[in-house]
Each structure stands twice: as structure tokens, then as C-alpha cells.
Design a protein around this motif. Structure first.
Motif, PDB file in Angstrom:
ATOM      1  N   ALA A  28       1.071  -1.257   0.245  1.00  0.00           N
ATOM      2  CA  ALA A  28       0.025   0.225  -0.037  1.00  0.00           C
ATOM      3  C   ALA A  28       0.772   1.015  -0.017  1.00  0.00           C
ATOM      4  O   ALA A  28       0.634   2.215  -0.983  1.00  0.00           O
ATOM      5  N   ARG A  31       2.087   1.941  -3.359  1.00  0.00           N
ATOM      6  CA  ARG A  31       1.265   2.308  -4.538  1.00  0.00           C
ATOM      7  C   ARG A  31       0.716   3.520  -3.855  1.00  0.00           C
ATOM      8  O   ARG A  31       0.624   4.208  -5.567  1.00  0.00           O
ATOM      9  N   ILE A 111      -5.104  -4.665 -10.983  1.00  0.00           N
ATOM     10  CA  ILE A 111      -4.488  -4.136  -8.983  1.00  0.00           C
ATOM     11  C   ILE A 111      -5.974  -4.832  -8.519  1.00  0.00           C
ATOM     12  O   ILE A 111      -7.318  -4.743  -8.043  1.00  0.00           O
ATOM     13  N   ASP A 113      -5.491  -6.089  -5.536  1.00  0.00           N
ATOM     14  CA  ASP A 113      -4.956  -6.292  -4.069  1.00  0.00           C
ATOM     15  C   ASP A 113      -6.157  -6.554  -3.096  1.00  0.00           C
ATOM     16  O   ASP A 113      -5.856  -7.238  -1.728  1.00  0.00           O
ATOM     17  N   ALA A 130      -1.548   2.474   2.942  1.00  0.00           N
ATOM     18  CA  ALA A 130      -2.261   3.734   2.345  1.00  0.00           C
ATOM     19  C   ALA A 130      -1.919   4.799   2.488  1.00  0.00           C
ATOM     20  O   ALA A 130      -1.954   5.923   2.599  1.00  0.00           O
ATOM     21  N   THR A 150      -4.223   9.192  -4.746  1.00  0.00           N
ATOM     22  CA  THR A 150      -3.962   8.047  -5.105  1.00  0.00           C
ATOM     23  C   THR A 150      -4.235   8.558  -6.302  1.00  0.00           C
ATOM     24  O   THR A 150      -5.403   9.863  -7.223  1.00  0.00           O
ATOM     25  N   SER A 152      -4.482   6.765  -9.114  1.00  0.00           N
ATOM     26  CA  SER A 152      -4.854   5.518 -10.060  1.00  0.00           C
ATOM     27  C   SER A 152      -6.217   5.475  -9.404  1.00  0.00           C
ATOM     28  O   SER A 152      -6.995   5.331  -8.137  1.00  0.00           O
ATOM     29  N   PHE A 155      -6.399   1.966  -8.403  1.00  0.00           N
ATOM     30  CA  PHE A 155      -6.670   1.969  -6.639  1.00  0.00           C
ATOM     31  C   PHE A 155      -7.933   1.849  -5.227  1.00  0.00           C
ATOM     32  O   PHE A 155      -7.496   1.988  -4.676  1.00  0.00           O
TER      33      PHE A 155
END
Length: 316
Positions: A28, A31, A111, A113, A130, A150, A152, A155
Motif C-alpha cells: 500500500a 501504491r 490491481i 490487492d 495507504a 492517489t 490511480s 487503486f
């Protein structure tokens, strides 16, 4: 130091007991603050943060799970109050590629996760990473707001699913080139602070929240009582004005006994609420006394209107 920085300082000291949870937290972190490096020999990663403790923690995780020890560089950024910028780098190569693949970063188009990192403790660590990598939280004295930033969209959706696994309903909004995953209620922010392991920050947050809620309740009660008092005063003033209008056109002793009694009582107690007059008078209900004052008001309006018509006729 801001509340958000105190939260990050506390979370940076939390080290998961299992390798799986540490790997999830590292994933995280990368990321949020990482950048993929590609070269002819393989892949690598670049991680940046302004938070010293987060940089140390990330360096330790990469050292644990990667064959290559990450390079670290410290720069001073004058645009941000001369804060240090910590950069960790694993040069592109076969070992970097293996490390990124095992951490779930390859292929880069996927992704997954929330499927890869399962179990409550692992997901707690993931959310903690994160937040350390790109999270922020308002001080509890202000509006309740916690967010992850983020670049993304995929994400951001993974974070929403991670939050939902703890019964937290996050929201996502696009802001310029970023995606903001956020929580807006005091209960949700407090819950997430506890989930991530920020016990001291949670205690501070809850203490302030209790005081704020108590202050808000007191303000609501005071405002309600003030509004009710104003209504009582306004009603009393209107009743006195109606009685004085009647007295201009006819003696009060000529009124029907019950209306005369109500009128004299109001003139004797011009500021008293209706309930006090009911208790003073006795033998009558609140609605009954209110009905008498309503009759007096109607009588005052009729007398004033009649006087106006007569005056107009005299003027012709």
C-alpha cells in the motif's frame, strides 16, 4: 505539529507481527508513493515521501522483501517550508522485477490487492500503509474528514473495497489528476483510526468529538429555549396590545366576565408566560386561556376596523 502528522508518527511506529501483514503494508505504501521504473534489464521502483518515519519504515520493508538494498537520497524542498524529501530507489533489474511481481505490482494494468491481501490484520496493515503513503486527516476540532489521495482510479476502487470489508462506506471523487477516497463522518474517521492502530490519536479525536457533540447539544437546547422564550414574549406583547386596543374603544369592565378576567390578568402580568397565568387563574386549561386571548385579539381587530371605517366616513 498537525494532527495528521501526529497520526502518521504513531502509525509509523506500528510494525505488524506477521510477514504477510508487513508485505501488505509495504504494498500500500508503494501504491501511494511509489513509481514504477522500467529498464532493459527488468523493473525497479522509486518511492518518495516527506515523512521521515515513513521513509525509514518503507526502507526497512523493501530491505526485508527485496534482494537489493534500496538506495536512499535526501533533498530539501524550499517550496514546502524547506521540508526534506526522502527518495528510495531500486534500480531496474531482474531482482527488482521479481520483487515487484511478488508484491502484486505486475502486471501494472491489474490491481487485485483486496483479493491478494486477506484477513483483518493484513487489511489493517494495508490501510495503514495507504494512509502513510498518501493519507490525511483533519484535526478533530474542525470538520470531520479523512482522505487518501492517489493517481490511480483502480487503486481508489481497491481502497473502497478494503474500507467496505470493515463496514466503512467510503466515497471517491476526482480532483484534477487525482482520485480522493474519503470519509466524512466522525464515527467513520474514529473507526478507521482505530483500525489502522492510531490508539493515541483516536483517544484525542474522541475526546474532542465528545466535547464538540456536548457543546452542539447545549447550543441546540439554548437556541431552542431562546426561540421559545421569544415566542412567549411576542405572544404576550400581542395580547397586551390587543387589550389596550379594546380599552381605547370600550371600558374593560363591560367585557364578558371571562374575557375581562383574562384581560386584567394579562395587564397585571405583561411578561408572564401563558402557563404562569393558567396557574395564577386556576380552574382553566392552557388551551382554554389561549382561546380567551384569541377572542380578545379578534375583538380588538373588529373594533380597530370599525373605527377606521367610521373615521373614513367622517373624512368624506
Amino acid at each position: 505539529m498537525s494532527f495528521a502528522m501526529r497520526v502518521k508518527d504513531e502509525l509509523a511506529r506500528e510494525i505488524p507481527a506477521t510477514a504477510e501483514a508487513r508485505r501488505a503494508e509495504m504494498a500500500a505504501l508503494l501504491r501511494m508513493g511509489g513509481q514504477l521504473l522500467m529498464g532493459s534489464g527488468g523493473a525497479g521502483v522509486l518511492f518518495r515521501t516527506h515523512h521521515n518515519a515513513t521513509a525509514r519504515k518503507t526502507w526497512g520493508y523493501i530491505k526485508e522483501f527485496a534482494a537489493d538494498v534500496p538506495q536512499i537520497m535526501v533533498q530539501q524542498t524550499p517550496k514546502l517550508r524547506k521540508k526534506n524529501l526522502y527518495t528510495l530507489r531500486i534500480a531496474p533489474g531482474p531482482e527488482g522485477y521479481r520483487f515487484l511481481a511478488e508484491a502484486g505490482f505486475l502486471p501494472v494494468t491489474e490491481i487485485d490487492d483486496d483479493r491478494l491481501y486477506r484477513g483483518q490484520e493484513v487489511r489493517r496493515a494495508y490501510l495503514r500503509g495507504a494512509f502513510l503513503g498518501g493519507g490525511s486527516v483533519n484535526r478533530p476540532q474542525g470538520d470531520y474528514h479523512l482522505e487518501f489521495v492517489t493517481e490511480s482510479a483502480a487503486f481508489a476502487q481497491a481502497l473502497l473495497r478494503m474500507l467496505k470489508s470493515f463496514q466503512l462506506e467510503g466515497r471517491v471523487v476526482e480532483r484534477k489528476d487525482d482520485y480522493i477516497v474519503y470519509l466524512k463522518t466522525g464515527e467513520a474517521v474514529a473507526e478507521l483510526l482505530g483500525i489502522m492502530g492510531a490508539a493515541s490519536a483516536l483517544l484525542e479525536f474522541e475526546n474532542v468529538r465528545v466535547l464538540k457533540d456536548m457543546r452542539n447539544r447545549v447550543n441546540r437546547v439554548v437556541n431552542c429555549e431562546t426561540a421559545n422564550l421569544q415566542k412567549t414574549v411576542d405572544a404576550a406583547v400581542r395580547q397586551v396590545q390587543a387589550i389596550e386596543t379594546i380599552a381605547k374603544y370600550r371600558p374593560l369592565h363591560t367585557l364578558p366576565p371571562r374575557l375581562r378576567e383574562a384581560a386584567e390578568l394579562r395587564l397585571a402580568h405583561p411578561d408572564a408566560p401563558l402557563q404562569e397565568l393558567v396557574e395564577e387563574l386556576g380552574g382553566i386549561t392552557r388551551s382554554g386561556l389561549y382561546h380567551r386571548y384569541r377572542k380578545l385579539a379578534d375583538m380588538a381587530a373588529e373594533l380597530a376596523a370599525a373605527a377606521g371605517e367610521e373615521s373614513a366616513c367622517n373624512g368624506q
